[in-house]
Design a protein around this motif. Structure first.
Motif, PDB file in Angstrom:
ATOM      1  N   THR A  66       0.838  -1.196   0.000  1.00  0.00           N
ATOM      2  CA  THR A  66       0.000   0.000   0.000  1.00  0.00           C
ATOM      3  C   THR A  66       0.873   1.246   0.000  1.00  0.00           C
ATOM      4  O   THR A  66       1.822   1.353   0.786  1.00  0.00           O
ATOM      5  N   TYR A  67       0.552   2.194  -0.875  1.00  0.00           N
ATOM      6  CA  TYR A  67       1.204   3.496  -0.903  1.00  0.00           C
ATOM      7  C   TYR A  67       0.184   4.572  -0.520  1.00  0.00           C
ATOM      8  O   TYR A  67      -0.907   4.630  -1.088  1.00  0.00           O
ATOM      9  N   ASP A  68       0.531   5.404   0.445  1.00  0.00           N
ATOM     10  CA  ASP A  68      -0.300   6.535   0.834  1.00  0.00           C
ATOM     11  C   ASP A  68      -0.024   7.677  -0.127  1.00  0.00           C
ATOM     12  O   ASP A  68       1.082   8.225  -0.165  1.00  0.00           O
ATOM     13  N   LEU A  69      -1.042   8.057  -0.921  1.00  0.00           N
ATOM     14  CA  LEU A  69      -0.873   9.106  -1.920  1.00  0.00           C
ATOM     15  C   LEU A  69      -1.321  10.473  -1.411  1.00  0.00           C
ATOM     16  O   LEU A  69      -1.250  11.460  -2.142  1.00  0.00           O
ATOM     17  N   GLY A  70      -1.785  10.504  -0.154  1.00  0.00           N
ATOM     18  CA  GLY A  70      -2.221  11.762   0.426  1.00  0.00           C
ATOM     19  C   GLY A  70      -3.672  12.067   0.135  1.00  0.00           C
ATOM     20  O   GLY A  70      -4.295  11.487  -0.775  1.00  0.00           O
ATOM     21  N   ASN A  71      -4.254  12.961   0.928  1.00  0.00           N
ATOM     22  CA  ASN A  71      -5.653  13.378   0.758  1.00  0.00           C
ATOM     23  C   ASN A  71      -6.626  12.204   0.810  1.00  0.00           C
ATOM     24  O   ASN A  71      -7.647  12.185   0.116  1.00  0.00           O
ATOM     25  N   GLY A  72      -6.314  11.190   1.634  1.00  0.00           N
ATOM     26  CA  GLY A  72      -7.209  10.044   1.804  1.00  0.00           C
ATOM     27  C   GLY A  72      -7.157   9.037   0.678  1.00  0.00           C
ATOM     28  O   GLY A  72      -7.954   8.093   0.653  1.00  0.00           O
ATOM     29  N   LEU A  73      -6.223   9.170  -0.258  1.00  0.00           N
ATOM     30  CA  LEU A  73      -6.117   8.256  -1.393  1.00  0.00           C
ATOM     31  C   LEU A  73      -4.940   7.309  -1.205  1.00  0.00           C
ATOM     32  O   LEU A  73      -3.847   7.726  -0.819  1.00  0.00           O
ATOM     33  N   LYS A  74      -5.168   6.031  -1.474  1.00  0.00           N
ATOM     34  CA  LYS A  74      -4.117   5.028  -1.372  1.00  0.00           C
ATOM     35  C   LYS A  74      -4.088   4.170  -2.636  1.00  0.00           C
ATOM     36  O   LYS A  74      -5.130   3.889  -3.228  1.00  0.00           O
ATOM     37  N   ALA A  75      -2.900   3.785  -3.027  1.00  0.00           N
ATOM     38  CA  ALA A  75      -2.726   2.812  -4.112  1.00  0.00           C
ATOM     39  C   ALA A  75      -2.328   1.482  -3.482  1.00  0.00           C
ATOM     40  O   ALA A  75      -1.560   1.450  -2.528  1.00  0.00           O
ATOM     41  N   PHE A  76      -2.869   0.391  -3.977  1.00  0.00           N
ATOM     42  CA  PHE A  76      -2.557  -0.907  -3.385  1.00  0.00           C
ATOM     43  C   PHE A  76      -2.341  -1.967  -4.460  1.00  0.00           C
ATOM     44  O   PHE A  76      -2.824  -1.854  -5.595  1.00  0.00           O
ATOM     45  N   GLY A  77      -1.611  -2.992  -4.062  1.00  0.00           N
ATOM     46  CA  GLY A  77      -1.386  -4.137  -4.932  1.00  0.00           C
ATOM     47  C   GLY A  77      -1.398  -5.416  -4.123  1.00  0.00           C
ATOM     48  O   GLY A  77      -1.036  -5.419  -2.936  1.00  0.00           O
TER      49      GLY A  77
END
Length: 313
Positions: A66-77
């Motif tokens: 999981t990557y925290d992209l800021g502003n409540g958005l996350k990218a996951f794999g």
């Protein structure tokens, strides 16, 4: 073995990561977790022509990034491997079970890739091993896929999951296109869920749907579901009734019945009882035993008996 319906548990599962997972790395907005689920059991199944054996169900390693992209958005794999078939000499090496990427917006998440579809969330049965299909969606044979686009929406008291499987004609992953929807909520202490799936096959559409309910009365959890599959030729109805009794903080008993009725008059019934003991020092380590009486048209069967151990992290 599926758990009884719990909306909060389903909601928690819609985002990457798990309370059982081990955090391998965390820093600079990146979290990498590794989750394992290993189950080994000694089983003498109902067939009179087969001897007792050691079974593996399952041997899984699940990798979550999981990557925290800021502003409540996350990218996951997610990248998951299973070793069950390799352990039973059915194949060499591991089997890729899930591989997908997605974005988590907080209350909603979208994922694309090889993964379970929304129909896989349905069901309340509590058996470790099933002689018949768990439900109509399982019988339809398409609860996951290689070309799945899935959307999960979750609040404290409501879960909605939709998914579609692309036909991918001409590609190596080509298969039957499908659409699924699953919804669950809680009303007056009763957990309710519904699911629907349609599969576009060459011989005609296969439509399946199901309804389930579960509740807790003190230390007893009761649940039931009904699901139906329509293929245009042979129809299928499946019923599940299960009760789980928590005898102590470490020991749980389950009693259940699964009945499968078809328009081709090939009915099957499984009545089962099992007990699970979780070690008080480590709840993710458990031992269990189960016995099932199976009545299937046209087959002469014995009791199905098993005992095993499970480790999760």
């Amino acid at each position: 073995m599926k758990k009884l319906i719990l909306v909060a548990a389903i909601a928690a599962a819609t985002t990457v990561g798990s309370v059982n997972a081990a955090t391998i790395y965390e820093g600079k907005g990146l979290t990498y977790k590794l989750k394992g689920d290993w189950q080994v059991q000694l089983r003498d199944n109902a067939s009179k022509t087969k001897d007792a054996e050691v079974e593996f169900d399952d041997l899984e390693l699940k990798n979550s990034v999981t990557y925290d992209l800021g502003n409540g958005l996350k990218a996951f794999g997610q990248l998951d491997f299973g070793f069950k078939d390799a352990a039973e000499d059915k194949q060499s090496g591991s089997k890729l079970e899930e591989a997908y990427l997605g974005l988590d917006f907080g209350m909603a998440a979208v994922a694309v890739g090889k993964q379970n579809n929304a129909a896989d969330e349905f069901g309340v049965e509590g058996a470790y091993e099933h002689a018949v299909s768990e439900d109509a969606f399982d019988a339809a044979g398409q609860t996951d896929g290689d070309d799945v686009i899935r959307l999960d929406v979750a609040t404290d008291n409501f879960t909605l999951i939709t998914s579609t499987e692309l036909e991918a004609e001409g590609e190596n992953s080509a298969g039957d296109a499908s659409f699924e929807i699953f919804a669950a909520t809680s009303v007056g202490g009763v957990e309710l869920a519904a699911a629907y799936q349609t599969i576009d096959k060459t011989a005609g559409d296969v439509d399946s749907w199901g309804l389930s309910a579960a509740t807790k009365l003190g230390s007893v959890a009761l649940a039931a579901d009904y699901s139906s599959r329509d293929t245009g030729s042979v129809d299928l109805d499946t019923y599940n009734v299960v009760a789980k009794f928590k005898a102590s903080k470490t020991t749980t008993f389950a009693l259940g019945l699964t009945e499968e009725e078809t328009s081709a008059s090939t009915d099957a019934t499984q009545i089962y009882a099992n007990v699970t003991y979780k070690f008080p020092a480590q709840k993710n380590v458990s031992v269990f035993a189960e016995i099932s009486d199976i009545d299937e048209d046209g087959k002469d069967l014995d009791l199905d008996v098993l005992a095993g151990m499970r480790i999760k992290f």
